[in-house]
Design a protein around this motif. Structure first.
Motif, short mmCIF file in Angstrom:
data_model
loop_
_atom_site.label_atom_id
_atom_site.label_comp_id
_atom_site.label_asym_id
_atom_site.label_seq_id
_atom_site.Cartn_x
_atom_site.Cartn_y
_atom_site.Cartn_z
N GLN A 127 -3.42 5.22 13.91
CA GLN A 127 -4.43 4.68 15.03
C GLN A 127 -4.93 3.12 14.25
O GLN A 127 -5.42 2.28 15.12
CB GLN A 127 -5.54 5.44 15.18
N MET A 128 -4.76 3.17 13.03
CA MET A 128 -5.08 1.58 12.54
C MET A 128 -4.04 1.07 12.28
O MET A 128 -4.07 0.20 11.15
CB MET A 128 -6.28 1.65 11.45
N ASN A 129 -2.78 1.26 12.68
CA ASN A 129 -1.44 0.46 12.53
C ASN A 129 -1.04 0.81 11.08
O ASN A 129 -0.27 -0.14 10.63
CB ASN A 129 -1.71 -1.07 12.62
N ILE A 130 -1.42 1.93 10.51
CA ILE A 130 -0.76 2.24 9.16
C ILE A 130 0.05 3.36 9.33
O ILE A 130 -0.23 4.55 9.31
CB ILE A 130 -1.82 2.46 8.29
N ILE B 246 0.87 -1.11 0.08
CA ILE B 246 0.04 -0.01 -0.07
C ILE B 246 0.90 1.23 0.10
O ILE B 246 1.75 1.15 0.60
CB ILE B 246 -0.72 0.01 1.47
N ILE B 247 0.61 2.19 -0.74
CA ILE B 247 1.08 3.56 -0.69
C ILE B 247 -0.16 4.40 -0.36
O ILE B 247 -1.08 4.41 -0.88
CB ILE B 247 1.50 3.85 -2.26
N ILE B 248 0.09 5.60 0.43
CA ILE B 248 -0.84 6.40 0.77
C ILE B 248 -0.72 7.58 -0.06
O ILE B 248 0.32 8.35 0.12
CB ILE B 248 -0.89 6.64 2.43
N ALA B 249 -1.85 8.16 -0.67
CA ALA B 249 -1.74 9.56 -1.47
C ALA B 249 -2.50 10.32 -0.40
O ALA B 249 -4.00 10.14 -0.41
CB ALA B 249 -2.15 9.16 -2.63
N LEU B 250 -1.95 11.41 0.10
CA LEU B 250 -2.72 12.62 0.70
C LEU B 250 -3.20 13.44 -0.26
O LEU B 250 -2.39 14.43 -0.32
CB LEU B 250 -1.95 12.92 2.06
N GLU C 241 7.34 8.89 7.38
CA GLU C 241 7.76 9.97 7.81
C GLU C 241 7.73 9.99 9.37
O GLU C 241 8.34 10.66 10.05
CB GLU C 241 6.91 11.09 7.46
N TRP C 242 6.86 9.09 9.88
CA TRP C 242 6.81 8.80 11.27
C TRP C 242 7.43 7.47 11.75
O TRP C 242 7.11 6.99 12.75
CB TRP C 242 5.41 8.85 11.48
N GLY C 243 8.27 7.09 10.87
CA GLY C 243 9.21 5.95 11.44
C GLY C 243 8.36 4.54 10.93
O GLY C 243 8.75 3.48 11.27
N GLY C 244 7.20 4.65 10.24
CA GLY C 244 6.65 3.31 9.67
C GLY C 244 6.96 2.77 8.57
O GLY C 244 8.10 3.14 8.09
#
Ligand code: GDP
Ligand code: MG
Length: 370
Positions: free
Chosen positions: A205-208, A182-186, A212-215
């Motif tokens: 909060q849903m483990n994604i 998965i790639i997140i597009a904001l 940038e936040w270390g995930g």
């Protein structure tokens, strides 16, 4: 080349060999328990049981996937196939449209773009990506329900001026269940009210957890309106694809999946298919679900005529004797007679099944009314 026996294939699919033989007979293929099956037969039989057969090397041992081997030297890199999913109005269509418009190479500009359900683009770095342009995750779910795996990477769009919504969660679940990265597009980052950190927080909060936040999830702020960030998003797709080491053998007969199909008044049955391995050529005999035909013509999403289509290439094809369903597998066969026979036997089985279902529904309804 022949690979596993009917017996082994049944074991791999966790069904009885009698069921395999029965299904073969319904299709007009007569096989015995210990008969070794060729790739064509394996693909067709597995398809009947909702399995996909990937033609890969034996190193990647994943259940069914290693039963058909290709020589490493025959494999070539192929473009990733990407689906964009997300909540309604978060910008899926806009993003697909922007990518399609922006990535038209010189000489192609001005061509009439038709909607064919999928397209291939060249990125700024000169590599190709195939996008499935199907209405959101409905098609994705439908195809998955039918056992078709077509997507390598999923882009989840979240509007940065909104929140993670029920359909965002659903889309993430689908992608995860399919094992697609998965790639997140904001999206909508151009809006003054955009608050991407709030969305990142909700995703966390849903483990994604985004990179940038270390995930481990790549994410990219984009605007489908101004195009901001979209080139970077595509590079991230390619980065993800590199890790997957996507390969296919362009030299073999084509195998792929039907994306959509319909009856066109002027042209007859038109099917958009994604070639997943091999190369499809004009004149090839194609079996697709319960339909078959010889490829009369192929066009890309700009309506450009094509003589052949290699791995990860979506094309619209003319020549089938009907409209197969989205998610149906297609295979190129040597014999037109055999293709016709299997197609006709499949329609027969489908008719019988739909008769049975219809009967069933009627009885249920009567039962309820009583
Ligand atoms: P879909 O339902 O996910 O396919 O969303 P659409 O692409 O139809 O977009 C929904 C609405 O948001 C439309 O009015 C778009 O013009 C608008 N929209 C989409 N992306 C952006 C963006 O990046 N910025 C702004 N300002 N509006 C956008
Ligand atoms: Mg839309």
């Amino acid at each position: 080349t022949e690979f596993v026996s009917a017996n082994d294939l049944a074991a791999l699919m966790d069904v009885s060999v009698n069921d395999v033989i029965k299904v073969c007979m319904q299709l007009g293929m007569f096989v015995s328990i210990n008969q070794r099956l060729d790739a064509e037969a394996i693909t067709i039989i597995a398809d009947e049981f909702g399995y996909n057969v990937d033609f890969i090397t034996s190193e990647e041992e994943q259940g069914l996937e290693d039963i058909v081997e290709e020589n490493e030297e025959d494999l070539e890199e192929r473009a990733p196939v990407v689906t964009i999913m997300g909540h309604v109005d978060h910008g899926k269509t806009s993003l697909l449209d922007y990518i399609r418009r922006a990535n038209v190479t010189a000489g192609e500009a001005g061509g009439i773009t038709q909607h064919i359900g999928a397209y291939k683009v060249k990125t700024e770095s000169g590599r190709t990506i195939t996008f499935l342009d199907t209405p959101g995750h409905e098609a994705f779910t439908a195809m998955r329900a039918r056992g078709a795996k077509v997507t390598d990477v999923v882009i989840i769009v979240v509007a940065a001026d909104d929140s993670v919504m029920p359909q965002t969660k659903e889309a993430i679940n689908h992608a995860q269940a399919a094992g697609a990265p998965i790639i997140i597009a904001l999206n909508k980052i151009d809006k003054p009210t955009a608050n991407p950190d709030k969305v990142r927080e909700e995703l966390a909060q849903m483990n994604i957890l985004v990179e940038e936040w270390g995930g481990k999830y790549q994410s990219q702020e984009v605007s489908a309106k101004t195009g901001l960030g979209i080139a970077d998003l595509l590079e991230k797709v390619l980065l993800e694809a590199e890790l997957l080491e996507l390969k296919a053998n362009p030299e073999r007969q084509a195998i792929g999946t039907v994306i959509e199909a319909s009856l066109d008044k002027g042209r007859g049955y038109v099917a958009t298919v994604l070639v997943q391995t091999g190369t499809l050529q004009i004149g090839d005999v194609v079996l697709a679900g319960s339909h078959f035909g010889r490829v009369k013509a192929m066009t890309d999403h700009r309506g450009k005529k094509m003589k052949e289509a290699g791995p990860s290439t979506p094309i619209q094809l003319l020549g089938l004797d009907g409209a197969p369903q989205a998610g149906d597998k297609f295979v190129v066969m040597d014999s037109e007679r055999e293709a016709r026979e299997i197609a006709s036997n499949r329609s027969q089985v489908q008719r019988e099944q739909s008769l049975r279902t219809r009967k069933h529904i009627t009885l249920d309804e009567i039962g309820r009314r009583l």
